[in-house]
Design a protein around this motif. Sequence first.
Motif, PDB file in Angstrom:
ATOM      1  N   TRP A  34       0.816  -1.225   0.000  1.00 31.64           N
ATOM      2  CA  TRP A  34       0.000   0.000   0.000  1.00 31.64           C
ATOM      3  C   TRP A  34       0.851   1.276   0.000  1.00 31.64           C
ATOM      4  CZ3 TRP A  34      -1.694  -4.465   2.102  1.00 31.64           C
ATOM      5  CH2 TRP A  34      -3.012  -4.849   1.863  1.00 31.64           C
ATOM      6  N   THR A  35       2.140   1.145   0.223  1.00 32.25           N
ATOM      7  CA  THR A  35       2.963   2.350   0.422  1.00 32.25           C
ATOM      8  C   THR A  35       4.245   2.377  -0.392  1.00 32.25           C
ATOM      9  OG1 THR A  35       4.202   1.318   2.258  1.00 32.25           O
ATOM     10  CG2 THR A  35       2.191   2.555   2.823  1.00 32.25           C
TER      11      THR A  35
ATOM     12  N   TRP B  82       1.437   0.493 -10.214  1.00 27.43           N
ATOM     13  CA  TRP B  82       0.786   0.808  -8.944  1.00 27.43           C
ATOM     14  C   TRP B  82      -0.691   0.436  -8.949  1.00 27.43           C
ATOM     15  CZ3 TRP B  82       2.323   1.258  -4.284  1.00 27.43           C
ATOM     16  CH2 TRP B  82       1.578   1.932  -3.315  1.00 27.43           C
TER      17      TRP B  82
ATOM     18  N   LYS C  18      -2.983  -5.378  -6.781  1.00 26.51           N
ATOM     19  CA  LYS C  18      -4.257  -5.391  -6.047  1.00 26.51           C
ATOM     20  C   LYS C  18      -4.498  -6.773  -5.440  1.00 26.51           C
ATOM     21  CE  LYS C  18      -6.554  -1.829  -8.842  1.00 26.51           C
ATOM     22  NZ  LYS C  18      -7.621  -1.566  -9.855  1.00 26.51           N
TER      23      LYS C  18
ATOM     24  N   ARG D 132      -2.423  -7.263  -2.355  1.00 27.05           N
ATOM     25  CA  ARG D 132      -3.044  -6.554  -1.222  1.00 27.05           C
ATOM     26  C   ARG D 132      -4.201  -7.373  -0.646  1.00 27.05           C
ATOM     27  NH1 ARG D 132      -3.212  -1.262  -4.970  1.00 27.05           N
ATOM     28  NH2 ARG D 132      -1.077  -0.502  -4.633  1.00 27.05           N
TER      29      ARG D 132
ATOM     30  N   TRP E 165      -7.147   2.844   9.424  1.00 26.49           N
ATOM     31  CA  TRP E 165      -6.849   1.739   8.532  1.00 26.49           C
ATOM     32  C   TRP E 165      -7.886   1.582   7.429  1.00 26.49           C
ATOM     33  CZ3 TRP E 165      -2.220   0.067   8.199  1.00 26.49           C
ATOM     34  CH2 TRP E 165      -1.371   0.083   9.312  1.00 26.49           C
TER      35      TRP E 165
ATOM     36  N   ILE F 226      -6.440   1.790   3.665  1.00 21.28           N
ATOM     37  CA  ILE F 226      -6.457   0.567   2.857  1.00 21.28           C
ATOM     38  C   ILE F 226      -7.206   0.791   1.547  1.00 21.28           C
ATOM     39  CG2 ILE F 226      -7.392  -1.773   2.766  1.00 21.28           C
ATOM     40  CD1 ILE F 226      -4.790  -1.436   4.399  1.00 21.28           C
ATOM     41  N   SER F 227      -8.207   1.636   1.570  1.00 19.32           N
ATOM     42  CA  SER F 227      -8.984   1.894   0.356  1.00 19.32           C
ATOM     43  C   SER F 227      -8.333   2.941  -0.547  1.00 19.32           C
ATOM     44  CB  SER F 227     -10.408   2.351   0.723  1.00 19.32           C
ATOM     45  OG  SER F 227     -10.365   3.551   1.480  1.00 19.32           O
ATOM     46  N   ASN F 228      -7.290   3.621  -0.026  1.00 17.69           N
ATOM     47  CA  ASN F 228      -6.611   4.659  -0.813  1.00 17.69           C
ATOM     48  C   ASN F 228      -5.098   4.547  -0.657  1.00 17.69           C
ATOM     49  OD1 ASN F 228      -8.935   6.518  -1.755  1.00 17.69           O
ATOM     50  ND2 ASN F 228      -9.324   6.279   0.452  1.00 17.69           N
ATOM     51  N   PRO F 229      -4.478   3.555  -1.297  1.00 24.25           N
ATOM     52  CA  PRO F 229      -3.023   3.379  -1.181  1.00 24.25           C
ATOM     53  C   PRO F 229      -2.280   4.639  -1.638  1.00 24.25           C
ATOM     54  CG  PRO F 229      -4.033   1.488  -2.255  1.00 24.25           C
ATOM     55  CD  PRO F 229      -5.087   2.539  -2.179  1.00 24.25           C
ATOM     56  N   LYS F 230      -1.173   4.921  -0.986  1.00 23.63           N
ATOM     57  CA  LYS F 230      -0.390   6.109  -1.299  1.00 23.63           C
ATOM     58  C   LYS F 230       1.085   5.731  -1.351  1.00 23.63           C
ATOM     59  CE  LYS F 230      -1.958   9.814  -1.245  1.00 23.63           C
ATOM     60  NZ  LYS F 230      -2.550  10.698  -2.269  1.00 23.63           N
TER      61      LYS F 230
END
Length: 410
Positions: free
Chosen positions: A10-11, A50, A56, A59, A107, A111-115
């Motif tokens: 996610w990061t 990404w 995905k 994840r 969280w 989790i819904s918006n990986p950066k």
Amino acid sequence: MKKNFCILPWTHLNFDVSGQTRPCCIYQGRIMKDKTYPFNVEEDNVSDVWDSEDLKNIRERFLSGEKLKECTQCWKEEQGGMDSKRIRELHRFEKLYKEKFNKDVDWEEFISNPKLYYLDIKLGNNCNLKCRICSPWSSSKWIKEQKVYDEHWNMEWSQGYKYNDWADINDEFWKEIFDVIPDVHYIDLSGGEPFLNKKLYKLLDYCVETGHSKHITLHFNTNGTIFPSKFIKEYSSEFQWVDIMFSIDGIEDKFEYQRFPAKWDEVNDNIDSFIKYQKENVSYGVCSTMNILNLYHLDEFVEWVESKGLNYYLNMLEHPNYYNIGLLDDRAKRVITEKLSKLKNNEVQKVLNYMNNNSVDNITMAEFVEQTANKDIYRKNDFKKVYKEFSELIRYDYYYEMKKDLLIKK
């Protein structure tokens, strides 16, 4: 979060020496474009990697609590009582999130918006050393020598070895990296040897000129053969933090044996030069990759690094498996455990736990001896001279007799 959760998908993105990508540097696989081909940023966009279906899926597997088989190294380290990369990176993310947003991690939202906060860029395989534990994949210096072994073994792998300079010549990749820099807080730079890369200062200049350097930590893994005066004197103070780790696997003649053709006195002097330019936002340390060649003399290494006043990290080698410390037989493990336990050092004890809790399947000490003897012949080195006690402990002569007719010719 689930017990086996890892934050890195996610990061973080890892770009390896060939331009292929992974969710982290020790993930045993690649992020795939389809069932056949992995992504490669020589031709693919970073944004496509990404947002890919494969990442995905990785994840989702972590969210379900799966213990991913591609993450074997972390599971083995945790079994041995070590703080694995998975654990360390989770703690670092939680700290970053707290500092950035002044609250604990939400969280569900994250989790819904990986950066993409963390970039791990291996700047090609341009290197001036051919360390024993390395390969042509990560060091261009290795290519010529490896071809000799592959021809001897009638293998065709050498056809794929090349000088990987994608990070030097791929301007589109750097444009995409510059686009994400505003969100990035940590950049890990290695190689090859990162201070040999031509585009390093283009990246640093962009970060400084845009002001983003003030929220970015740089982490370098360097072999210590180069003192980058320009970076230390002109750039290092511009970043939030700079962490420089020297890759040192032993001292004196053992260092020169393992990290050929480096010279110990030159590297030791370079480290002193780094330390001389100590700044409030710069830290130095040593990363030692624990393997069969350096474990027995770990006490000497610890004494040296502590005399420098440096922190150190003991990194576990997983591959090539003929250097994995789990390969040692029970007798050698007992002797080494007794010898190193006298240090009463928690980090050393974690290494011993790893060694005693792991073994290597489908390979024997004879493979280690064959690999070692071939390199000795080519490089005019002498394992038994450098490692007299250890060679006796592992019965080097016994295995050499088994393999001597299979070695390359002098």
